[in-house]
Design a protein around this motif. Structure first.
Motif, PDB file in Angstrom:
ATOM      1  N   VAL A   1       3.560   5.610  -5.856  1.00 18.48           N
ATOM      2  CA  VAL A   1       3.307   5.627  -7.303  1.00 18.48           C
ATOM      3  C   VAL A   1       2.167   6.586  -7.623  1.00 18.48           C
ATOM      4  O   VAL A   1       2.233   7.351  -8.589  1.00 18.48           O
ATOM      5  CB  VAL A   1       2.997   4.200  -7.822  1.00 18.48           C
ATOM      6  CG1 VAL A   1       2.506   4.242  -9.259  1.00 18.48           C
ATOM      7  CG2 VAL A   1       4.231   3.316  -7.693  1.00 18.48           C
ATOM      8  N   LEU A   2       1.127   6.579  -6.797  1.00 21.13           N
ATOM      9  CA  LEU A   2       0.009   7.490  -7.005  1.00 21.13           C
ATOM     10  C   LEU A   2       0.475   8.940  -6.930  1.00 21.13           C
ATOM     11  O   LEU A   2       0.076   9.769  -7.754  1.00 21.13           O
ATOM     12  CB  LEU A   2      -1.081   7.218  -5.963  1.00 21.13           C
ATOM     13  CG  LEU A   2      -2.340   8.055  -6.067  1.00 21.13           C
ATOM     14  CD1 LEU A   2      -3.026   7.853  -7.420  1.00 21.13           C
ATOM     15  CD2 LEU A   2      -3.285   7.704  -4.928  1.00 21.13           C
TER      16      LEU A   2
ATOM     17  N   MET B   1       0.833  -1.208   0.000  1.00 21.13           N
ATOM     18  CA  MET B   1       0.000   0.000   0.000  1.00 21.13           C
ATOM     19  C   MET B   1       0.867   1.257   0.000  1.00 21.13           C
ATOM     20  O   MET B   1       0.552   2.230  -0.692  1.00 21.13           O
ATOM     21  CB  MET B   1      -0.943  -0.018   1.205  1.00 21.13           C
ATOM     22  CG  MET B   1      -2.041  -1.053   1.086  1.00 21.13           C
ATOM     23  SD  MET B   1      -3.006  -1.291   2.596  1.00 21.13           S
ATOM     24  CE  MET B   1      -3.720   0.323   2.847  1.00 21.13           C
ATOM     25  N   GLU B   2       1.954   1.232   0.750  1.00 18.17           N
ATOM     26  CA  GLU B   2       2.869   2.376   0.769  1.00 18.17           C
ATOM     27  C   GLU B   2       3.494   2.577  -0.599  1.00 18.17           C
ATOM     28  O   GLU B   2       3.617   3.717  -1.077  1.00 18.17           O
ATOM     29  CB  GLU B   2       3.941   2.184   1.835  1.00 18.17           C
ATOM     30  CG  GLU B   2       3.405   2.313   3.252  1.00 18.17           C
ATOM     31  CD  GLU B   2       4.394   1.866   4.327  1.00 18.17           C
ATOM     32  OE1 GLU B   2       5.468   1.309   3.998  1.00 18.17           O
ATOM     33  OE2 GLU B   2       4.074   2.063   5.520  1.00 18.17           O
TER      34      GLU B   2
ATOM     35  N   ASP C   1       0.195  11.697  -9.869  1.00 16.73           N
ATOM     36  CA  ASP C   1      -0.463  12.990  -9.662  1.00 16.73           C
ATOM     37  C   ASP C   1       0.439  14.134 -10.116  1.00 16.73           C
ATOM     38  O   ASP C   1      -0.020  15.088 -10.756  1.00 16.73           O
ATOM     39  CB  ASP C   1      -0.854  13.170  -8.193  1.00 16.73           C
ATOM     40  CG  ASP C   1      -2.021  12.295  -7.787  1.00 16.73           C
ATOM     41  OD1 ASP C   1      -2.728  11.765  -8.675  1.00 16.73           O
ATOM     42  OD2 ASP C   1      -2.225  12.121  -6.559  1.00 16.73           O
ATOM     43  N   LYS C   2       1.728  14.045  -9.784  1.00 16.17           N
ATOM     44  CA  LYS C   2       2.672  15.085 -10.210  1.00 16.17           C
ATOM     45  C   LYS C   2       2.791  15.134 -11.728  1.00 16.17           C
ATOM     46  O   LYS C   2       2.824  16.212 -12.320  1.00 16.17           O
ATOM     47  CB  LYS C   2       4.051  14.836  -9.586  1.00 16.17           C
ATOM     48  CG  LYS C   2       4.099  15.124  -8.105  1.00 16.17           C
ATOM     49  CD  LYS C   2       5.471  14.806  -7.530  1.00 16.17           C
ATOM     50  CE  LYS C   2       5.465  14.979  -6.022  1.00 16.17           C
ATOM     51  NZ  LYS C   2       6.740  14.565  -5.407  1.00 16.17           N
ATOM     52  N   LYS C   3       2.845  13.988 -12.348  1.00 11.59           N
ATOM     53  CA  LYS C   3       2.955  13.920 -13.808  1.00 11.59           C
ATOM     54  C   LYS C   3       1.703  14.513 -14.455  1.00 11.59           C
ATOM     55  O   LYS C   3       1.795  15.305 -15.400  1.00 11.59           O
ATOM     56  CB  LYS C   3       3.147  12.465 -14.235  1.00 11.59           C
ATOM     57  CG  LYS C   3       3.366  12.247 -15.707  1.00 11.59           C
ATOM     58  CD  LYS C   3       4.664  12.796 -16.196  1.00 11.59           C
ATOM     59  CE  LYS C   3       5.738  11.744 -16.173  1.00 11.59           C
ATOM     60  NZ  LYS C   3       6.984  12.259 -16.776  1.00 11.59           N
TER      61      LYS C   3
END
Length: 120
Positions: free
Chosen positions: A102-103, A96-97, A107-109
């Motif tokens: 990765v999430l 999960m971490e 989001d930044k991308k």
């Protein structure tokens, strides 16, 4: 008592998947009627639900087979079952971490692409 067709529909699993679960030991052996048709009890259905839940979070088949085997050995394996679940919980938290990291990268991308689109 439920037939394999009813259990399949209830848990949204194919009948082949249910047969596989039983064949490899993911669920305890399901009793059969005199005509050979599987007859799922409430406890059998709880096992199906448990395995479906654990598989949905990525628990390996081998771990679940070991857990079921320990369960079938009786109460003297309670501590071993608990330890197995604790270890799997630790691994789940780690995954999960990783997914959260990765999430965040995604989001930044996406935010960069949105800024680029605004500038054009």
């Amino acid at each position: 008592m439920m037939t394999i067709a009813e259990v399949s529909k209830k848990f949204n699993l194919s009948q082949d998947t249910l047969r596989y679960y039983e064949r490899v030991g993911l669920i305890p052996r399901v009793n059969r009627q005199k005509n050979g048709i599987r007859s799922y009890t409430e406890e059998d259905c709880r096992w199906v639900e448990f395995v479906k839940c654990m598989r949905s979070i990525g628990l390996p088949v081998e771990v679940l087979i070991k857990y079921v085997g320990l369960y079938q050995q009786g109460d003297e394996t309670i501590e071993a079952r608990k330890e197995l679940l604790i270890e799997q919980r630790k691994q789940l938290i780690s995954r999960m971490e990783e997914m959260e990291n990765v999430l965040g990268r995604m989001d930044k991308k996406i935010a960069r692409y949105e800024l680029t689109a605004v500038k054009q």
